[in-house]
Design an enzyme around this catalytic site. Structure first.
Site, PDB file in Angstrom:
ATOM      1  N   ARG A 170       0.851  -1.181   0.000  1.00  0.00           N
ATOM      2  CA  ARG A 170       0.000   0.000   0.000  1.00  0.00           C
ATOM      3  C   ARG A 170       0.889   1.234   0.000  1.00  0.00           C
ATOM      4  NH1 ARG A 170      -4.484   2.655   0.249  1.00  0.00           N
ATOM      5  NH2 ARG A 170      -4.636   4.520   1.519  1.00  0.00           N
ATOM      6  N   LEU A 171       0.513   2.222  -0.817  1.00  0.00           N
ATOM      7  CA  LEU A 171       1.151   3.535  -0.757  1.00  0.00           C
ATOM      8  C   LEU A 171       0.226   4.389   0.088  1.00  0.00           C
ATOM      9  CD1 LEU A 171       1.882   3.996  -4.582  1.00  0.00           C
ATOM     10  CD2 LEU A 171       3.229   2.744  -2.876  1.00  0.00           C
ATOM     11  N   CYS A 198      -1.720  11.028   7.044  1.00  0.00           N
ATOM     12  CA  CYS A 198      -2.923  11.757   7.437  1.00  0.00           C
ATOM     13  C   CYS A 198      -2.918  11.750   8.960  1.00  0.00           C
ATOM     14  CB  CYS A 198      -4.167  11.059   6.884  1.00  0.00           C
ATOM     15  SG  CYS A 198      -5.705  11.791   7.486  1.00  0.00           S
ATOM     16  N   CYS A 200     -12.277  11.134   7.261  1.00  0.00           N
ATOM     17  CA  CYS A 200     -11.759  10.446   6.078  1.00  0.00           C
ATOM     18  C   CYS A 200     -11.693   8.958   6.383  1.00  0.00           C
ATOM     19  CB  CYS A 200     -10.381  11.000   5.703  1.00  0.00           C
ATOM     20  SG  CYS A 200      -9.178  10.800   7.031  1.00  0.00           S
ATOM     21  N   CYS A 204      -8.620   7.237   6.061  1.00  0.00           N
ATOM     22  CA  CYS A 204      -7.184   6.912   6.055  1.00  0.00           C
ATOM     23  C   CYS A 204      -6.774   5.944   7.155  1.00  0.00           C
ATOM     24  CB  CYS A 204      -6.361   8.189   6.166  1.00  0.00           C
ATOM     25  SG  CYS A 204      -6.752   9.389   4.899  1.00  0.00           S
ATOM     26  N   ARG A 244      -3.086  15.334   1.078  1.00  0.00           N
ATOM     27  CA  ARG A 244      -2.849  15.232  -0.366  1.00  0.00           C
ATOM     28  C   ARG A 244      -1.798  16.244  -0.826  1.00  0.00           C
ATOM     29  NH1 ARG A 244      -8.484  14.628  -0.657  1.00  0.00           N
ATOM     30  NH2 ARG A 244      -8.786  16.556  -1.808  1.00  0.00           N
ATOM     31  N   ASP A 297      -5.010  17.524  -5.912  1.00  0.00           N
ATOM     32  CA  ASP A 297      -4.082  16.515  -5.407  1.00  0.00           C
ATOM     33  C   ASP A 297      -2.660  16.915  -5.768  1.00  0.00           C
ATOM     34  OD1 ASP A 297      -2.690  14.259  -4.638  1.00  0.00           O
ATOM     35  OD2 ASP A 297      -4.186  12.867  -5.429  1.00  0.00           O
ATOM     36  N   ARG A 313       0.113  15.390  -4.465  1.00  0.00           N
ATOM     37  CA  ARG A 313       1.078  14.389  -4.035  1.00  0.00           C
ATOM     38  C   ARG A 313       2.055  14.039  -5.149  1.00  0.00           C
ATOM     39  NH1 ARG A 313      -3.092  10.203  -1.480  1.00  0.00           N
ATOM     40  NH2 ARG A 313      -4.120  10.745  -3.428  1.00  0.00           N
ATOM     41  N   THR A 324      -5.570  -0.389  -2.983  1.00  0.00           N
ATOM     42  CA  THR A 324      -6.024   0.988  -3.185  1.00  0.00           C
ATOM     43  C   THR A 324      -7.375   1.000  -3.883  1.00  0.00           C
ATOM     44  OG1 THR A 324      -5.440   3.147  -4.140  1.00  0.00           O
ATOM     45  CG2 THR A 324      -4.869   1.225  -5.439  1.00  0.00           C
ATOM     46  N   LYS A 329      -3.156   5.526  -8.637  1.00  0.00           N
ATOM     47  CA  LYS A 329      -1.969   4.926  -8.006  1.00  0.00           C
ATOM     48  C   LYS A 329      -1.448   3.767  -8.843  1.00  0.00           C
ATOM     49  CE  LYS A 329      -2.466   6.272  -3.205  1.00  0.00           C
ATOM     50  NZ  LYS A 329      -2.908   5.815  -1.881  1.00  0.00           N
TER      51      LYS A 329
HETATM   52 ZN   LIG Z   1      -7.254  11.135   6.038  1.00  0.00          ZN
END
Ligand SMILES: [Zn+2]
Length: 203
Positions: free
Chosen positions: A56-57, A61, A72, A74, A101, A133, A135, A156, A161
């Site tokens: 996982r990337l 957060c 969220c 996360c 993000r 975004d 990132r 994801t 991604k």
């Molecule tokens: Zn989050």
């Protein structure tokens, strides 16, 4: 050893990290010429063999990962990813320090305030003058190379991604959905991610 290369991050140190899910190896990375530090948690022999590695990337957060926020998904995703890797006995979470993000923690709080006033997550970032975004996943290339990972199954809901991984030369064998933590507080946020950021979620 050569020092002239174009790496964005370098591996500095690793240690054991016992968690409720299992004993991971915690790898510390620092950006070359940059202030940020990143980590990866790995389990099992991720750099060996032909079998694709479950990864996982995860972008930092603070509110969701550490402060139990329900705004969220996360924290829920991080926990589910670590659990899944522990279940398989092999895998890695790349924990990328690009909060909100990519806009940073304080700006994320500003964006949340705009959302309290009715904006959605994309509109809030744009009202603050940021793209939806920001990132940068290029550092993922270097972190995966350091871990010896070239073929993956990625956990994801974000097809971007998968594209990002393929762009940096990683073979993505499977996208593993990670739908956890939907609640009344993040329902609109998740729907916005689906409608405006292309996330694949089941309603
Ligand atoms: Zn989050």
């Amino acid at each position: 050893m050569s020092v002239s290369d174009d790496r964005l991050v370098r591996h500095v140190a690793a240690c054991q990290l016992p968690t409720p899910f299992g004993v991971f190896t915690l790898h510390g990375f620092e950006e070359v010429g940059g202030p940020r530090e990143h980590v990866a948690l790995s389990l099992g022999e991720v750099g060996a063999g032909e079998v694709p590695v479950l990864i996982r990337l995860h972008s930092e957060c603070l509110t969701g990962d550490a402060l139990f926020s329900l705004r969220c998904d996360c924290g829920f995703q991080l926990e589910a990813a670590l659990e899944a890797i522990a279940r398989e006995g092999r895998g890695a979470v790349l924990y990328l320090r690009q909060e909100g993000r990519g806009i940073g923690l304080i700006n994320k709080i500003r964006a949340y305030k705009l959302q309290d006033g009715g904006a959605d997550t994309v509109e809030a970032n744009e009202q603050l003058g940021f793209p939806a975004d920001m990132r940068d996943f290029r550092l993922v290339r270097d972190m995966l190379a350091e871990l010896g990972i070239a073929r993956v199954r990625v956990m994801t809901n974000n097809p971007r991604k998968v594209e990002t991984l393929e762009k940096i030369g990683i073979e993505v064998v499977e996208r593993v959905p990670l739908e956890v933590g939907r609640n009344p507080h993040n329902d609109r946020y998740l729907s916005t991610k689906m409608a405006k950021l292309g996330h694949m979620l089941s309603g």
